[in-house]
Design a protein around this motif. Structure first.
Motif, PDB file in Angstrom:
ATOM      1  N   LEU A 182      14.392  66.887  95.968  1.00 56.88           N
ATOM      2  CA  LEU A 182      13.015  67.376  95.958  1.00 56.88           C
ATOM      3  C   LEU A 182      12.042  66.202  96.047  1.00 56.88           C
ATOM      4  O   LEU A 182      12.229  65.164  95.391  1.00 56.88           O
ATOM      5  CB  LEU A 182      12.737  68.183  94.691  1.00 56.88           C
ATOM      6  CG  LEU A 182      13.719  69.318  94.372  1.00 56.88           C
ATOM      7  CD1 LEU A 182      13.190  70.154  93.220  1.00 56.88           C
ATOM      8  CD2 LEU A 182      13.975  70.191  95.589  1.00 56.88           C
ATOM      9  N   ALA A 183      10.996  66.386  96.833  1.00 54.80           N
ATOM     10  CA  ALA A 183      10.029  65.305  97.025  1.00 54.80           C
ATOM     11  C   ALA A 183       8.643  65.884  97.274  1.00 54.80           C
ATOM     12  O   ALA A 183       8.480  67.063  97.597  1.00 54.80           O
ATOM     13  CB  ALA A 183      10.449  64.413  98.193  1.00 54.80           C
ATOM     14  N   ASP A 184       7.656  65.016  97.122  1.00 54.27           N
ATOM     15  CA  ASP A 184       6.263  65.338  97.405  1.00 54.27           C
ATOM     16  C   ASP A 184       5.664  64.097  98.044  1.00 54.27           C
ATOM     17  O   ASP A 184       6.396  63.140  98.357  1.00 54.27           O
ATOM     18  CB  ASP A 184       5.539  65.711  96.103  1.00 54.27           C
ATOM     19  CG  ASP A 184       4.332  66.614  96.327  1.00 54.27           C
ATOM     20  OD1 ASP A 184       3.673  66.463  97.371  1.00 54.27           O
ATOM     21  OD2 ASP A 184       4.049  67.457  95.458  1.00 54.27           O
ATOM     22  N   VAL A 244      13.911  68.078 100.564  1.00 49.71           N
ATOM     23  CA  VAL A 244      13.092  69.286 100.474  1.00 49.71           C
ATOM     24  C   VAL A 244      11.645  68.904 100.180  1.00 49.71           C
ATOM     25  O   VAL A 244      11.322  68.392  99.099  1.00 49.71           O
ATOM     26  CB  VAL A 244      13.621  70.240  99.388  1.00 49.71           C
ATOM     27  CG1 VAL A 244      12.760  71.503  99.316  1.00 49.71           C
ATOM     28  CG2 VAL A 244      15.076  70.594  99.654  1.00 49.71           C
ATOM     29  N   LEU A 245      10.767  69.166 101.148  1.00 48.47           N
ATOM     30  CA  LEU A 245       9.333  68.908 101.005  1.00 48.47           C
ATOM     31  C   LEU A 245       8.509  70.189 101.017  1.00 48.47           C
ATOM     32  O   LEU A 245       7.280  70.136 100.938  1.00 48.47           O
ATOM     33  CB  LEU A 245       8.866  67.983 102.134  1.00 48.47           C
ATOM     34  CG  LEU A 245       9.326  66.532 101.992  1.00 48.47           C
ATOM     35  CD1 LEU A 245       9.354  65.830 103.338  1.00 48.47           C
ATOM     36  CD2 LEU A 245       8.436  65.790 101.007  1.00 48.47           C
ATOM     37  N   ASP A 246       9.189  71.329 101.105  1.00 51.39           N
ATOM     38  CA  ASP A 246       8.508  72.621 101.107  1.00 51.39           C
ATOM     39  C   ASP A 246       8.966  73.419  99.895  1.00 51.39           C
ATOM     40  O   ASP A 246      10.041  74.039  99.910  1.00 51.39           O
ATOM     41  CB  ASP A 246       8.837  73.376 102.395  1.00 51.39           C
ATOM     42  CG  ASP A 246       8.156  74.741 102.455  1.00 51.39           C
ATOM     43  OD1 ASP A 246       7.308  75.019 101.578  1.00 51.39           O
ATOM     44  OD2 ASP A 246       8.488  75.525 103.366  1.00 51.39           O
ATOM     45  N   PRO A 247       8.179  73.462  98.816  1.00 49.18           N
ATOM     46  CA  PRO A 247       8.618  74.183  97.612  1.00 49.18           C
ATOM     47  C   PRO A 247       8.794  75.671  97.839  1.00 49.18           C
ATOM     48  O   PRO A 247       9.553  76.331  97.131  1.00 49.18           O
ATOM     49  CB  PRO A 247       7.501  73.900  96.604  1.00 49.18           C
ATOM     50  CG  PRO A 247       6.323  73.451  97.409  1.00 49.18           C
ATOM     51  CD  PRO A 247       6.881  72.786  98.625  1.00 49.18           C
ATOM     52  N   GLY A 340      10.894  71.284 105.549  1.00 48.06           N
ATOM     53  CA  GLY A 340       9.468  71.004 105.459  1.00 48.06           C
ATOM     54  C   GLY A 340       9.075  69.903 106.424  1.00 48.06           C
ATOM     55  O   GLY A 340       9.878  69.450 107.260  1.00 48.06           O
ATOM     56  N   ASP A 341       7.865  69.441 106.313  1.00 41.31           N
ATOM     57  CA  ASP A 341       7.308  68.429 107.199  1.00 41.31           C
ATOM     58  C   ASP A 341       7.533  67.043 106.611  1.00 41.31           C
ATOM     59  O   ASP A 341       7.069  66.770 105.502  1.00 41.31           O
ATOM     60  CB  ASP A 341       5.810  68.681 107.387  1.00 41.31           C
ATOM     61  CG  ASP A 341       5.169  67.736 108.399  1.00 41.31           C
ATOM     62  OD1 ASP A 341       5.860  66.822 108.887  1.00 41.31           O
ATOM     63  OD2 ASP A 341       3.971  67.918 108.686  1.00 41.31           O
ATOM     64  N   PRO A 342       8.232  66.132 107.319  1.00 39.16           N
ATOM     65  CA  PRO A 342       8.429  64.776 106.788  1.00 39.16           C
ATOM     66  C   PRO A 342       7.121  64.053 106.485  1.00 39.16           C
ATOM     67  O   PRO A 342       7.090  63.164 105.617  1.00 39.16           O
ATOM     68  CB  PRO A 342       9.202  64.068 107.910  1.00 39.16           C
ATOM     69  CG  PRO A 342       9.878  65.166 108.668  1.00 39.16           C
ATOM     70  CD  PRO A 342       8.936  66.332 108.615  1.00 39.16           C
ATOM     71  N   ASP A 343       6.039  64.420 107.173  1.00 35.06           N
ATOM     72  CA  ASP A 343       4.746  63.799 106.872  1.00 35.06           C
ATOM     73  C   ASP A 343       4.250  64.161 105.482  1.00 35.06           C
ATOM     74  O   ASP A 343       3.276  63.577 104.990  1.00 35.06           O
ATOM     75  CB  ASP A 343       3.704  64.213 107.912  1.00 35.06           C
ATOM     76  CG  ASP A 343       3.887  63.487 109.232  1.00 35.06           C
ATOM     77  OD1 ASP A 343       4.629  62.481 109.253  1.00 35.06           O
ATOM     78  OD2 ASP A 343       3.297  63.917 110.237  1.00 35.06           O
ATOM     79  N   GLY A 344       4.910  65.112 104.846  1.00 34.55           N
ATOM     80  CA  GLY A 344       4.551  65.457 103.475  1.00 34.55           C
ATOM     81  C   GLY A 344       4.783  64.326 102.494  1.00 34.55           C
ATOM     82  O   GLY A 344       4.281  64.373 101.361  1.00 34.55           O
ATOM     83  N   LEU A 345       5.526  63.303 102.919  1.00 31.22           N
ATOM     84  CA  LEU A 345       5.705  62.127 102.063  1.00 31.22           C
ATOM     85  C   LEU A 345       4.475  61.237 102.046  1.00 31.22           C
ATOM     86  O   LEU A 345       4.332  60.381 101.155  1.00 31.22           O
ATOM     87  CB  LEU A 345       6.911  61.307 102.539  1.00 31.22           C
ATOM     88  CG  LEU A 345       8.287  61.923 102.285  1.00 31.22           C
ATOM     89  CD1 LEU A 345       9.360  61.184 103.093  1.00 31.22           C
ATOM     90  CD2 LEU A 345       8.624  61.880 100.802  1.00 31.22           C
TER      91      LEU A 345
END
Length: 395
Positions: A182-184, A244-247, A340-345
């Motif tokens: 999980l990441a944000d 996972v960048l999309d909760p 999710g979108d890798p740009d979410g990092l």
């Protein structure tokens, strides 16, 4: 602390001592008059037989009285509390002691920094938290046909998701599990990593902790999701690892019946109050229980209190963005599956404050003490009793 008022036949109490005992009686009865505005005196013939509380305790009680209606029990706990901190004694009231006495220089309570009052407040708060019941651990379900998964990565996100999955009857782990990292955005994950340390083994201040990461020029291991991806790939293979960048995708990935609402959002002042309370709790309970008390009892109260969260100070924006781009590009080039979108990092521009406020931390501590007092059903008599019945529970 000021000496006790002597018994009849001894030296009569000086005017400053009588004034101090009179102010104590005023505060115990619910008063809010500052020390420098107080002119009343206790009866010179009275024998109190106790030490006058320190300036920090008295001023904290005045602040508590100004914010609500504390019970006699809470009044007694504030007055009897110690001020934690090695080599930092309780302070005496200016004008209440004889000139030239040995010890710390007496102070005007109104001039005390909020930090001194927070020290006392954390002592009272820690005692209350230790007495609170821990919520039951939600039972997980183990079914042979269930979807198997592990939740790792950002620890603040992963802990919350595990707990909510268990509440919905889904126990993480087991052979053949898909590992969900999980990441944000990196700036948010830095705040998560600090909050996780604050409510675990402890941490330096937000500014010092972040400055250390910048000085070392490395992302803290707790939120280095690239390192987590590589570690789990070596254990289970790439085909069973997801970034996972999309909760919103978590219910599908974990097989839960409903959405997972995400972790609590700690206000900046609340996170700092937790940091200041943790060492005091550590003196009262074993480390494992301390962590549970902080995360399962204190954190929900702090999150409910509201307030702006911590954000990375602008001076570190470039450093955070540089490392976020590296994480994104490395995950892409390595070919890890991404939900999710890798740009979410990449960091955005969230609302928040770059550091806690000492006055805000103090105000929050006072609100929590009053809320716990009222929740215990003991807040109705505050400020209404006589000086004697307010004092009957002091120490």
């Amino acid at each position: 602390m000021t000496p006790p008022v002597p018994a009849t036949g001894s030296r009569p109490p000086a005017a400053g001592e009588r004034r101090a005992w009179g102010w104590l009686a005023h505060l115990r009865a619910g008063g809010t008059t500052p020390w420098d505005g107080w002119a009343g005196e206790a009866d010179a013939s009275a024998t109190h037989g106790r030490l006058l509380p320190g300036a920090q305790q008295l001023e904290l009680l005045r602040r508590v009285n100004a914010a609500g209606r504390p019970s006699a029990g809470l009044v007694g706990r504030v007055l009897a509390a110690s001020a934690p901190g090695r080599g930092r004694p309780d302070l005496e009231l200016a004008g209440a002691v004889e000139p030239g006495r040995f010890g710390p220089r007496p102070v005007d309570p109104a001039a005390l920094p909020a930090d001194e009052l927070v020290r006392v407040a954390t002592s009272v708060l820690a005692d209350e938290l230790v007495a609170a019941d821990l919520p039951p651990v939600p039972p997980g379900a183990t079914r042979p046909w269930r979807r198997r998964f592990r939740l790792v990565g950002d620890p603040w996100l992963a802990d919350a998701a595990r707990r909510q999955a268990r509440e919905q009857g889904r126990e993480p782990g087991g052979r053949g599990s898909v590992v969900l990292v999980l990441a944000d955005d990196l700036a948010t994950m830095l705040g998560h990593a600090w909050c996780h340390r604050v409510t675990g083994e402890g941490a330096p201040s937000w500014s010092d902790w972040l400055a250390d990461a910048v000085r070392r020029d490395r992302v803290p291991p707790r939120v280095d999701v690239l390192q987590a991806l590589r570690r789990w790939e070596s254990r289970v293979g790439r085909d069973r690892v997801r970034l996972v960048l999309d909760p919103a995708a978590l219910p599908r990935l974990t097989g839960t019946r409903g959405p997972l609402s995400g972790p609590p959002v700690l206000p900046a002042d609340g996170a700092e109050l937790a940091r200041r309370t943790a060492p005091v709790l550590g003196l009262l309970v074993p480390p494992e229980r301390r962590t549970r008390v902080l995360r399962e009892v204190l954190v929900p109260r702090l999150a409910a209190a509201g307030g702006p969260p911590l954000v990375v100070p602008a001076e570190h924006d470039r450093w955070v963005r540089t490392h976020a781009v590296r994480l994104r590009d490395a995950a892409r080039s390595a070919g890890y599956p991404v939900v999710g979108d890798p740009d979410g990092l990449l960091p955005g521009h969230p609302d928040g404050v770059p550091e806690p406020s000492e006055e805000g931390v103090l105000a929050l501590a006072v609100r929590l003490l009053l809320a716990a007092d009222a929740g215990a059903g003991a807040g109705t008599d505050a400020g209404t009793g006589t000086e004697d019945d307010r004092g009957s529970e002091d120490r």
